[in-house]
Design an enzyme around this catalytic site. Structure first.
Site, PDB file in Angstrom:
ATOM      1  N   ILE A  61      76.113  12.436  17.108  1.00 57.54           N
ATOM      2  CA  ILE A  61      76.065  13.231  18.347  1.00 57.54           C
ATOM      3  C   ILE A  61      74.689  13.864  18.494  1.00 57.54           C
ATOM      4  O   ILE A  61      74.240  14.623  17.626  1.00 57.54           O
ATOM      5  CB  ILE A  61      77.136  14.351  18.324  1.00 57.54           C
ATOM      6  N   LYS A  96      89.040   7.327  13.726  1.00 62.41           N
ATOM      7  CA  LYS A  96      87.589   7.557  13.795  1.00 62.41           C
ATOM      8  C   LYS A  96      87.269   8.899  14.461  1.00 62.41           C
ATOM      9  O   LYS A  96      86.391   9.634  14.003  1.00 62.41           O
ATOM     10  CB  LYS A  96      86.900   6.403  14.548  1.00 62.41           C
ATOM     11  N   TYR A 150      97.301   9.579  13.295  1.00 62.22           N
ATOM     12  CA  TYR A 150      96.949  10.862  13.921  1.00 62.22           C
ATOM     13  C   TYR A 150      97.090  11.994  12.910  1.00 62.22           C
ATOM     14  O   TYR A 150      96.163  12.784  12.711  1.00 62.22           O
ATOM     15  CB  TYR A 150      97.887  11.082  15.105  1.00 62.22           C
ATOM     16  N   LYS A 154      94.012  14.233  11.314  1.00 57.76           N
ATOM     17  CA  LYS A 154      93.887  15.680  11.533  1.00 57.76           C
ATOM     18  C   LYS A 154      93.910  16.428  10.203  1.00 57.76           C
ATOM     19  O   LYS A 154      93.229  17.447  10.044  1.00 57.76           O
ATOM     20  CB  LYS A 154      95.013  16.171  12.445  1.00 57.76           C
ATOM     21  N   TYR A 164      82.955  22.149   4.977  1.00 54.17           N
ATOM     22  CA  TYR A 164      81.755  22.684   5.641  1.00 54.17           C
ATOM     23  C   TYR A 164      81.736  24.208   5.588  1.00 54.17           C
ATOM     24  O   TYR A 164      80.682  24.828   5.480  1.00 54.17           O
ATOM     25  CB  TYR A 164      81.665  22.180   7.096  1.00 54.17           C
ATOM     26  N   THR A 180     101.810  21.628  23.960  1.00 58.50           N
ATOM     27  CA  THR A 180     101.305  22.369  25.117  1.00 58.50           C
ATOM     28  C   THR A 180     101.319  21.448  26.338  1.00 58.50           C
ATOM     29  O   THR A 180     101.060  20.250  26.215  1.00 58.50           O
ATOM     30  CB  THR A 180      99.891  22.897  24.812  1.00 58.50           C
ATOM     31  N   ARG A 191     103.759  11.812  26.996  1.00 56.96           N
ATOM     32  CA  ARG A 191     104.420  12.948  26.357  1.00 56.96           C
ATOM     33  C   ARG A 191     105.566  13.419  27.249  1.00 56.96           C
ATOM     34  O   ARG A 191     105.647  13.101  28.424  1.00 56.96           O
ATOM     35  CB  ARG A 191     103.399  14.058  26.050  1.00 56.96           C
TER      36      ARG A 191
HETATM   37  P1  NAD Z   1      93.867  14.374  26.077  1.00 56.34           P
HETATM   38  O1  NAD Z   1      94.119  12.962  25.706  1.00 56.34           O
HETATM   39  O2  NAD Z   1      94.151  14.801  27.459  1.00 56.34           O
HETATM   40  O3  NAD Z   1      92.367  14.775  25.732  1.00 56.34           O
HETATM   41  C1  NAD Z   1      91.628  14.225  24.685  1.00 56.34           C
HETATM   42  C2  NAD Z   1      90.237  13.914  25.194  1.00 56.34           C
HETATM   43  O4  NAD Z   1      89.414  13.445  24.105  1.00 56.34           O
HETATM   44  C3  NAD Z   1      90.229  12.802  26.252  1.00 56.34           C
HETATM   45  O5  NAD Z   1      89.469  13.206  27.373  1.00 56.34           O
HETATM   46  C4  NAD Z   1      89.603  11.619  25.531  1.00 56.34           C
HETATM   47  O6  NAD Z   1      88.948  10.735  26.408  1.00 56.34           O
HETATM   48  C5  NAD Z   1      88.662  12.322  24.569  1.00 56.34           C
HETATM   49  N1  NAD Z   1      88.313  11.501  23.409  1.00 56.34           N
HETATM   50  C6  NAD Z   1      89.148  10.878  22.538  1.00 56.34           C
HETATM   51  N2  NAD Z   1      88.438  10.207  21.611  1.00 56.34           N
HETATM   52  C7  NAD Z   1      87.123  10.424  21.886  1.00 56.34           C
HETATM   53  C8  NAD Z   1      85.898  10.006  21.288  1.00 56.34           C
HETATM   54  N3  NAD Z   1      85.894   9.213  20.211  1.00 56.34           N
HETATM   55  N4  NAD Z   1      84.741  10.425  21.825  1.00 56.34           N
HETATM   56  C9  NAD Z   1      84.728  11.232  22.920  1.00 56.34           C
HETATM   57  N5  NAD Z   1      85.861  11.652  23.543  1.00 56.34           N
HETATM   58  C10 NAD Z   1      87.040  11.249  23.036  1.00 56.34           C
HETATM   59  O7  NAD Z   1      94.729  15.262  25.022  1.00 56.34           O
HETATM   60  P2  NAD Z   1      94.898  16.837  24.900  1.00 56.34           P
HETATM   61  O8  NAD Z   1      96.331  17.140  24.917  1.00 56.34           O
HETATM   62  O9  NAD Z   1      93.990  17.540  25.834  1.00 56.34           O
HETATM   63  O10 NAD Z   1      94.396  17.061  23.405  1.00 56.34           O
HETATM   64  C11 NAD Z   1      93.105  17.602  23.116  1.00 56.34           C
HETATM   65  C12 NAD Z   1      93.014  17.933  21.643  1.00 56.34           C
HETATM   66  O11 NAD Z   1      94.024  18.892  21.284  1.00 56.34           O
HETATM   67  C13 NAD Z   1      93.226  16.731  20.724  1.00 56.34           C
HETATM   68  O12 NAD Z   1      92.340  16.847  19.630  1.00 56.34           O
HETATM   69  C14 NAD Z   1      94.642  16.881  20.257  1.00 56.34           C
HETATM   70  O13 NAD Z   1      94.840  16.324  18.976  1.00 56.34           O
HETATM   71  C15 NAD Z   1      94.808  18.394  20.215  1.00 56.34           C
HETATM   72  N6  NAD Z   1      96.212  18.784  20.365  1.00 56.34           N
HETATM   73  C16 NAD Z   1      96.813  18.843  21.585  1.00 56.34           C
HETATM   74  C17 NAD Z   1      98.139  19.229  21.674  1.00 56.34           C
HETATM   75  C18 NAD Z   1      98.849  19.365  23.003  1.00 56.34           C
HETATM   76  O14 NAD Z   1     100.017  19.743  22.989  1.00 56.34           O
HETATM   77  N7  NAD Z   1      98.243  19.118  24.135  1.00 56.34           N
HETATM   78  C19 NAD Z   1      98.871  19.514  20.525  1.00 56.34           C
HETATM   79  C20 NAD Z   1      98.231  19.414  19.294  1.00 56.34           C
HETATM   80  C21 NAD Z   1      96.890  19.073  19.221  1.00 56.34           C
HETATM   81  N1  UDP Z   2     110.610  12.270  24.343  1.00 55.77           N
HETATM   82  C1  UDP Z   2     111.686  11.879  25.112  1.00 55.77           C
HETATM   83  N2  UDP Z   2     111.442  11.160  26.253  1.00 55.77           N
HETATM   84  C2  UDP Z   2     110.193  10.837  26.668  1.00 55.77           C
HETATM   85  C3  UDP Z   2     109.095  11.247  25.889  1.00 55.77           C
HETATM   86  C4  UDP Z   2     109.336  11.966  24.718  1.00 55.77           C
HETATM   87  O1  UDP Z   2     112.844  12.164  24.768  1.00 55.77           O
HETATM   88  O2  UDP Z   2     110.081  10.185  27.725  1.00 55.77           O
HETATM   89  C5  UDP Z   2     110.869  13.066  23.132  1.00 55.77           C
HETATM   90  C6  UDP Z   2     110.160  12.550  21.869  1.00 55.77           C
HETATM   91  O3  UDP Z   2     110.950  11.571  21.226  1.00 55.77           O
HETATM   92  C7  UDP Z   2     110.049  13.832  21.046  1.00 55.77           C
HETATM   93  C8  UDP Z   2     109.895  14.931  22.113  1.00 55.77           C
HETATM   94  O4  UDP Z   2     110.351  14.357  23.335  1.00 55.77           O
HETATM   95  O5  UDP Z   2     111.228  14.049  20.315  1.00 55.77           O
HETATM   96  C9  UDP Z   2     108.461  15.402  22.292  1.00 55.77           C
HETATM   97  O6  UDP Z   2     107.656  14.252  22.447  1.00 55.77           O
HETATM   98  P1  UDP Z   2     106.128  14.281  22.857  1.00 55.77           P
HETATM   99  O7  UDP Z   2     105.701  12.874  23.011  1.00 55.77           O
HETATM  100  O8  UDP Z   2     105.923  15.181  24.019  1.00 55.77           O
HETATM  101  O9  UDP Z   2     105.348  14.935  21.631  1.00 55.77           O
HETATM  102  P2  UDP Z   2     105.620  15.203  20.072  1.00 55.77           P
HETATM  103  O10 UDP Z   2     106.158  16.568  20.017  1.00 55.77           O
HETATM  104  O11 UDP Z   2     106.597  14.199  19.530  1.00 55.77           O
HETATM  105  O12 UDP Z   2     104.275  15.096  19.461  1.00 55.77           O
END
Ligand code: NAD
Ligand code: UDP
Length: 321
Positions: A61, A96, A150, A154, A164, A180, A191
């Site tokens: 980066i 990656k 995944y 993580k 670090y 979220t 999701r």
């Molecule tokens: P999202 O898919 O909407 O956003 C992820 C973004 O990262 C995307 O815009 C994607 O294009 C970008 N990305 C992925 N790989 C990349 C790469 N190699 N280089 C540059 N950009 C890249 O998902 P989100 O829900 O917004 O999640 C964002 C972060 O939060 C993730 O790290 C995810 O693991 C973490 N997270 C989210 C939730 C949730 O509930 N939304 C829960 C747990 C963790």
């Molecule tokens: N799920 C479901 N129907 C859908 C998508 C997801 O019943 O169309 C269920 C999934 O099996 C899980 C829960 O909803 O038990 C939450 O799934 P999600 O993919 O939102 O995220 P997770 O919490 O599993 O990371």
């Protein structure tokens, strides 16, 4: 402050950009659009304090200006194997982003003496044997299971972040995010919230996986973003990890029924096979966030779903989905 946000075009990343810009910071967004959407950033095109670099964080980066903070959010995030955006369909890219992407993002933080925040996940707890999950719980992950690309990426990212912190003295913070939802989730993300809302609005059956008695605890995006903002602002030396999420727990059938009630849809529920390694229950213990930051979620499920339904309804009625 000047802040680098990786994953800026995604759901959470784009809300983070908005939040930090609103507070007067300069934001550099970075994304390769693998699961993100340029539309999530379109409203920032004319903002002088915002710039964007299209880049895959798995490669070195380069940031053209000194940054004061790095928020590392780039990673596919949906577990649904039926979605093209699901991480089981992007297994190598996911590993990656979690491994090389985190290494590169930490490298930027070290070189700039910047504060670093890792977006980790409740998925590091895997199929939890402890309920609710506290930060002290080590988790229960099958290293070769379908979701491991995944979960293990993580977990590795957390270990690397701590290396670090301990070895290079980088000011790091780890957040474990629990389910979220909100506007700007991709309609085809797979999701459960975008799936159910879209199905209800289109008058299609809601696809409940398994018996629908598995539980999740759903946090509205604004609450989560407020937590990040507070954690980044605290001057304490605090590498974490810290759980952020809403502890109100619902079964998936309860969620489906709330979506039906709020959309007024008469769609039926259809029960489909449970995906492999799908956690049976999940609920954060947020005691640490409460005591350290005074943070707790404010938006209840119905209120958050109502705002999210409005967003998806707008997309569908404008023919954008
Ligand atoms: P999202 O898919 O909407 O956003 C992820 C973004 O990262 C995307 O815009 C994607 O294009 C970008 N990305 C992925 N790989 C990349 C790469 N190699 N280089 C540059 N950009 C890249 O998902 P989100 O829900 O917004 O999640 C964002 C972060 O939060 C993730 O790290 C995810 O693991 C973490 N997270 C989210 C939730 C949730 O509930 N939304 C829960 C747990 C963790
Ligand atoms: N799920 C479901 N129907 C859908 C998508 C997801 O019943 O169309 C269920 C999934 O099996 C899980 C829960 O909803 O038990 C939450 O799934 P999600 O993919 O939102 O995220 P997770 O919490 O599993 O990371």
């Amino acid at each position: 402050m000047r802040i680098l946000i990786t994953g800026a075009a995604g759901f959470l990343g784009s809300h983070l950009c908005d939040r930090f810009l609103r507070e007067g910071h300069e934001v550099i967004g970075m994304d390769n659009f693998i699961t993100g959407n340029p539309q999530n950033l379109a409203h920032l095109a004319a903002d002088q304090n915002f710039s964007f670099i299209r880049h895959d964080v798995s490669n070195f980066i380069f940031v053209p200006k000194k940054v004061d903070a790095v928020l590392h959010f780039a990673s596919p995030a949906s577990p649904n194997p039926l979605s093209p955006y699901g991480y089981t369909n992007l297994p190598i890219q996911t590993m990656k982003a979690g491994a090389l992407g985190t290494l590169n993002a930490l490298g930027v933080a070290k070189a700039n003496n910047a504060r670093f925040l890792l977006a980790s996940t409740s998925e590091i707890y895997g199929m939890p044997l402890e309920h609710p999950q506290k930060e002290s719980y080590f988790g229960n992950v099958d290293t070769i299971g379908i979701r491991s690309v995944y979960d293990e990426a993580k977990r590795f990212a957390e270990s690397l972040t701590m290396a670090y912190y301990r070895f290079h003295g980088v000011d790091t913070r780890i957040v474990r995010i629990f389910n979220t939802y909100g506007p700007r989730m991709h309609l085809d993300d797979g999701r459960v919230v975008p799936n159910f809302i879209q199905q209800a609005l289109r008058k299609e059956p809601l696809t409940v996986y398994g018996d629908g008695q598995q539980t999740r605890s759903f946090c509205y995006v604004d609450d989560l973003i407020a937590g990040f903002q507070q954690l980044m602002a605290t001057p304490d030396d605090f590498p974490g990890p810290m759980n952020l999420g809403n502890p109100n727990e619902f079964t998936i059938v309860e969620l489906a029924n709330r979506v039906l009630a709020l959309t007024g849809s008469r769609s039926k529920l259809v029960f489909e096979p449970m995906p492999a390694d799908d956690p049976r229950q999940r609920k954060p213990d947020i005691g640490l966030a409460k005591s350290m930051l005074g943070w707790e979620p404010k938006v209840q499920l119905d209120a958050g779903l109502t705002r999210t339904i409005e967003y998806f309804d707008g997309l569908i009625s404008r023919g954008l989905a």
